[in-house]
Motif scaffolding. Structure first.
Motif, PDB file in Angstrom:
ATOM      1  N   LEU A 350       0.821  -1.210   0.000  1.00 24.12           N
ATOM      2  CA  LEU A 350       0.000   0.000   0.000  1.00 24.12           C
ATOM      3  C   LEU A 350       0.856   1.261   0.000  1.00 24.12           C
ATOM      4  CD1 LEU A 350      -3.004  -0.972   2.307  1.00 24.12           C
ATOM      5  CD2 LEU A 350      -2.531  -1.549  -0.094  1.00 24.12           C
ATOM      6  N   GLN A 351       1.950   1.205  -0.749  1.00 21.42           N
ATOM      7  CA  GLN A 351       2.778   2.373  -1.028  1.00 21.42           C
ATOM      8  C   GLN A 351       2.578   2.773  -2.490  1.00 21.42           C
ATOM      9  OE1 GLN A 351       4.715   3.986   1.296  1.00 21.42           O
ATOM     10  NE2 GLN A 351       3.826   2.588   2.804  1.00 21.42           N
ATOM     11  N   ALA A 352       2.773   4.048  -2.788  1.00 18.31           N
ATOM     12  CA  ALA A 352       2.633   4.507  -4.165  1.00 18.31           C
ATOM     13  C   ALA A 352       3.619   3.765  -5.066  1.00 18.31           C
ATOM     14  CB  ALA A 352       2.869   6.012  -4.245  1.00 18.31           C
ATOM     15  N   ALA A 353       3.124   3.247  -6.176  1.00 20.58           N
ATOM     16  CA  ALA A 353       3.999   2.563  -7.127  1.00 20.58           C
ATOM     17  C   ALA A 353       5.021   3.543  -7.682  1.00 20.58           C
ATOM     18  CB  ALA A 353       3.170   1.972  -8.260  1.00 20.58           C
ATOM     19  N   SER A 354       6.197   3.047  -8.012  1.00 22.66           N
ATOM     20  CA  SER A 354       7.295   3.911  -8.447  1.00 22.66           C
ATOM     21  C   SER A 354       6.951   4.713  -9.697  1.00 22.66           C
ATOM     22  CB  SER A 354       8.540   3.062  -8.714  1.00 22.66           C
ATOM     23  OG  SER A 354       8.281   2.109  -9.743  1.00 22.66           O
ATOM     24  N   PHE A 355       6.058   4.191 -10.548  1.00 22.55           N
ATOM     25  CA  PHE A 355       5.711   4.835 -11.808  1.00 22.55           C
ATOM     26  C   PHE A 355       4.473   5.722 -11.700  1.00 22.55           C
ATOM     27  CE2 PHE A 355       4.054   0.515 -11.497  1.00 22.55           C
ATOM     28  CZ  PHE A 355       2.690   0.749 -11.555  1.00 22.55           C
ATOM     29  N   SER A 356       3.790   5.669 -10.553  1.00 22.28           N
ATOM     30  CA  SER A 356       2.517   6.370 -10.413  1.00 22.28           C
ATOM     31  C   SER A 356       2.745   7.861 -10.183  1.00 22.28           C
ATOM     32  CB  SER A 356       1.723   5.781  -9.247  1.00 22.28           C
ATOM     33  OG  SER A 356       0.404   6.284  -9.198  1.00 22.28           O
ATOM     34  N   PRO A 357       2.132   8.750 -10.968  1.00 24.43           N
ATOM     35  CA  PRO A 357       2.425  10.180 -10.861  1.00 24.43           C
ATOM     36  C   PRO A 357       1.771  10.831  -9.660  1.00 24.43           C
ATOM     37  CG  PRO A 357       0.751   9.825 -12.514  1.00 24.43           C
ATOM     38  CD  PRO A 357       1.200   8.462 -12.071  1.00 24.43           C
ATOM     39  N   ARG A 358       2.169  12.048  -9.405  1.00 20.14           N
ATOM     40  CA  ARG A 358       1.662  12.851  -8.285  1.00 20.14           C
ATOM     41  C   ARG A 358       0.744  13.941  -8.832  1.00 20.14           C
ATOM     42  NH1 ARG A 358       5.883  14.736  -3.805  1.00 20.14           N
ATOM     43  NH2 ARG A 358       5.280  12.673  -3.030  1.00 20.14           N
ATOM     44  N   SER A 359      -0.180  14.400  -8.000  1.00 15.35           N
ATOM     45  CA  SER A 359      -1.075  15.495  -8.387  1.00 15.35           C
ATOM     46  C   SER A 359      -0.275  16.704  -8.844  1.00 15.35           C
ATOM     47  CB  SER A 359      -1.963  15.893  -7.208  1.00 15.35           C
ATOM     48  OG  SER A 359      -2.811  14.837  -6.832  1.00 15.35           O
ATOM     49  N   GLY A 360      -0.783  17.382  -9.864  1.00 13.79           N
ATOM     50  CA  GLY A 360      -0.153  18.592 -10.348  1.00 13.79           C
ATOM     51  C   GLY A 360      -0.778  19.831  -9.735  1.00 13.79           C
TER      52      GLY A 360
END
Length: 443
Positions: A350-360
Motif C-alpha cells: 500500500l505504497q505509491a507505485a514507483s511509476f505512479s504520478p503525483r497530483s499537479g
C-alpha cells in the motif's frame, strides 16, 4: 484557447481538432462551423443506432459530431481555424473552445510476467533488478536509522499476497468480503478490445463495438482483456478469483487498435456509445504517448456531461513517474480533468507505485483515488490466458469494478457514485498528492 498546430507531430497530434460546443447550442455551433470552416454534412450520433458509429464513414467524412457529449472532431486547415478563433472572441458564441486532437495509446504495461495457463512464471530480469534495488534501499534505510518501524506505523508492516482463492488486489480493497457482484450494472471498458474466446467469460452478457478502422473488437493486444478481467471477470481455471464485478454487464468499446494505438476521435465515439447504451461506469486505461499535464476543455466538458447523464468516467493517471529518481511527473490526459476520476497505483504494501504520478498544480490534475496496480494477475488473450502486469492501467479497473458494486448496492449514479467511492476509501498514511482519498474499498 490553444495555439494552432504548426508542424504536426504524428506521435502526438493527428492534425484534426476537437471542437467543444456550449451544451445548449450544438446546432448553432454546427452552423458556425459550416459558415467559417466549410465543414458540412459530417455524421452525428443520431445517424447511428445506439451510438454504433461506423468509424470508416466518420473518417471519410472528415469529422463527427457527438451529440450526447456536445463535441465534434473535424478536419480543417489553419486558415479555417483562425477564422473560428476570431469568431470565438464574441462572448455569445456557441463554441466554447477548439483544441488539437491527440493520438491515444494503451498506457504501457510494466514488468510483464508471462504465465503458462497460470502455472509457470518467467520473471524478466528488469523486475528482479527492481526488487533487488528496492530491498537494498530498504536495508540501507534500516541500518542508517532513516526508517523507524514501530507499532504505531502498522502500514509499513502491511503486506498483501495473491492466494489460491483471490488476488492481493481483491483482498486489499475488501472485494473478497463484499456481498455485491455488480449484477444489473453496465460497465464499459474502452481499450484494445476483448478476447471473446476466453473460457472464463462463457455465458456472460457482452456487448461490443469497434471504433478502429478496419479492425474487429477481437483483442490481439491483450491490454483490454486484462482490464476487463479485473473490472468484470470472475475466477481463473484454477479457481482463483481475480475479477471484481463478476455479474456485471460488459460493454467492450475497441478504441485502441491491435497495436495499442488510437485517437481522441475513437475514444470520444466510445464514450458516446457507452452513454447511448446507458452504461453506468466507463473505464479508460489510456493516454497520449508523452505526458500532457495541461487539462483539456473538451474532456472536462465530456466528463461533466457524462456525470449529468448518470455515467462516471474513471481513467488511469499514467505511468510517467520515476519516484526513485525524484521524478513525480503529473496526471496525464484525459484523467487530469476534474470531472474524470483519476486513479493512482499502489503496490502490495500500500505504497505509491514507483511509476505512479503525483497530483499537479493545475485544477483537475489531482489524483482522486488509488488502487492496486503492481503485479496484478488477470485475464489475457489466448493462448496465454493470464498475465501479471503493472500500471495505473491495472489500478483503474479495480476502481471501475468497485464502482459497479456501489452502483448495485446503493443504486447510485454519476456524482453520487463518485462521492461514495471517495467517502468510503480507506485513508492511508501517504500524501493526498499521491493517493487522493486513499485506497478504494468495496461496499
Amino acid at each position: 484557447m490553444n495555439p494552432l498546430i504548426g508542424d504536426v507531430n504524428k506521435n502526438v497530434y493527428t492534425g484534426r481538432y476537437i471542437v467543444t460546443f456550449r451544451q445548449d447550442a450544438i446546432q448553432d455551433g454546427m452552423r458556425l462551423l459550416n459558415n467559417l470552416t466549410g465543414v458540412k454534412n459530417i455524421p452525428t450520433t443520431s445517424d447511428f443506432i445506439e451510438g454504433n458509429w461506423n468509424i470508416d464513414q466518420v473518417k471519410s467524412a472528415k469529422g463527427a459530431v457527438y451529440e450526447k457529449l456536445g463535441v465534434a472532431v473535424i478536419e480543417a486547415d489553419e486558415q479555417q481555424m483562425m477564422q473560428l478563433q476570431m469568431a470565438n472572441e464574441d462572448e455569445k458564441t456557441s463554441i466554447i473552445a477548439y483544441e488539437p486532437e491527440l493520438m491515444m495509446h494503451a498506457i504501457e504495461d510494466l514488468n510483464p510476467i508471462e504465465l503458462n495457463n497460470g502455472n509457470d512464471a518467467n520473471i524478466p530480469l528488469s523486475y528482479i533488478k527492481g526488487c533487488r534495488d528496492e530491498i537494498d534501499s530498504l536495508y540501507q534505510r534500516l541500518v542508517s536509522g532513516d526508517l523507524n518501524i514501530s507499532t504505531t506505523d502498522q502500514q509499513v508492516m502491511e503486506v498483501y499476497e495473491d492466494t489460491s482463492m483471490e488476488t492481493w488486489g481483491l483482498q486489499a480493497t475488501n472485494v473478497n468480503n463484499s456481498q455485491y457482484s455488480g449484477r444489473g450494472i453496465r460497465v464499459a471498458v474502452l481499450d484494445t478490445g476483448f478476447d471473446f474466446s476466453h473460457p472464463d467469460f462463457r455465458g456472460r452478457r457482452i456487448e461490443s463495438q469497434s471504433f478502429v478502422s478496419g479492425e474487429t473488437v477481437q483483442d490481439v493486444h491483450g491490454h483490454g482483456t486484462h482490464c476487463i478481467g479485473t473490472a468484470c471477470g470472475a475466477r481463473s481455471n484454477t479457481g482463483q478469483r481475480y475479477g471484481v464485478a463478476y455479474e456485471s454487464e460488459i460493454y467492450v468499446g475497441k478504441v485502441l487498435g491491435n497495436s495499442g494505438n488510437g485517437d481522441d476521435m475513437g475514444v470520444l465515439a466510445g464514450i458516446e456509445w457507452a452513454l447511448s447504451n446507458n452504461c453506468h461506469i466507463i473505464s479508460m486505461s489510456l493516454g497520449p504517448a508523452v505526458p500532457i499535464c495541461t487539462t483539456t476543455i473538451a474532456y472536462e466538458q465530456v466528463g461533466q456531461r457524462a456525470l449529468q447523464q448518470g455515467g462516471l468516467i474513471i481513467a488511469a493517471a499514467g505511468n510517467t513517474a520515476n519516484r526513485g529518481r525524484g521524478n513525480f511527473s503529473c496526471v496525464g490526459r484525459p484523467a487530469n480533468s476534474k470531472s474524470i476520476m483519476a486513479v493512482a497505483a499502489l503496490n502490495n504494501r500500500l505504497q505509491a507505485a514507483s511509476f505512479s504520478p503525483r497530483s499537479g498544480n493545475n485544477e483537475g490534475g489531482e489524483i482522486d483515488i488509488a488502487a492496486p496496480g503492481v503485479r496484478i494477475f488477470s485475464s489475457w488473450t489466448l493462448p496465454n490466458r493470464y498475465k501479471i502486469i503493472d500500471g495505473t492501467s491495472m489500478a483503474t479497473p479495480h476502481v471501475s469494478g468497485i464502482a459497479a458494486l456501489f452502483a448495485e448496492a446503493y443504486q447510485a449514479r454519476g456524482y453520487q457514485l463518485w462521492q461514495l467511492l471517495s467517502s468510503n476509501a480507506r485513508r492511508l498514511s501517504l500524501p493526498n498528492l499521491d493517493v487522493g482519498a486513499g485506497i478504494v474499498q468495496a461496499p
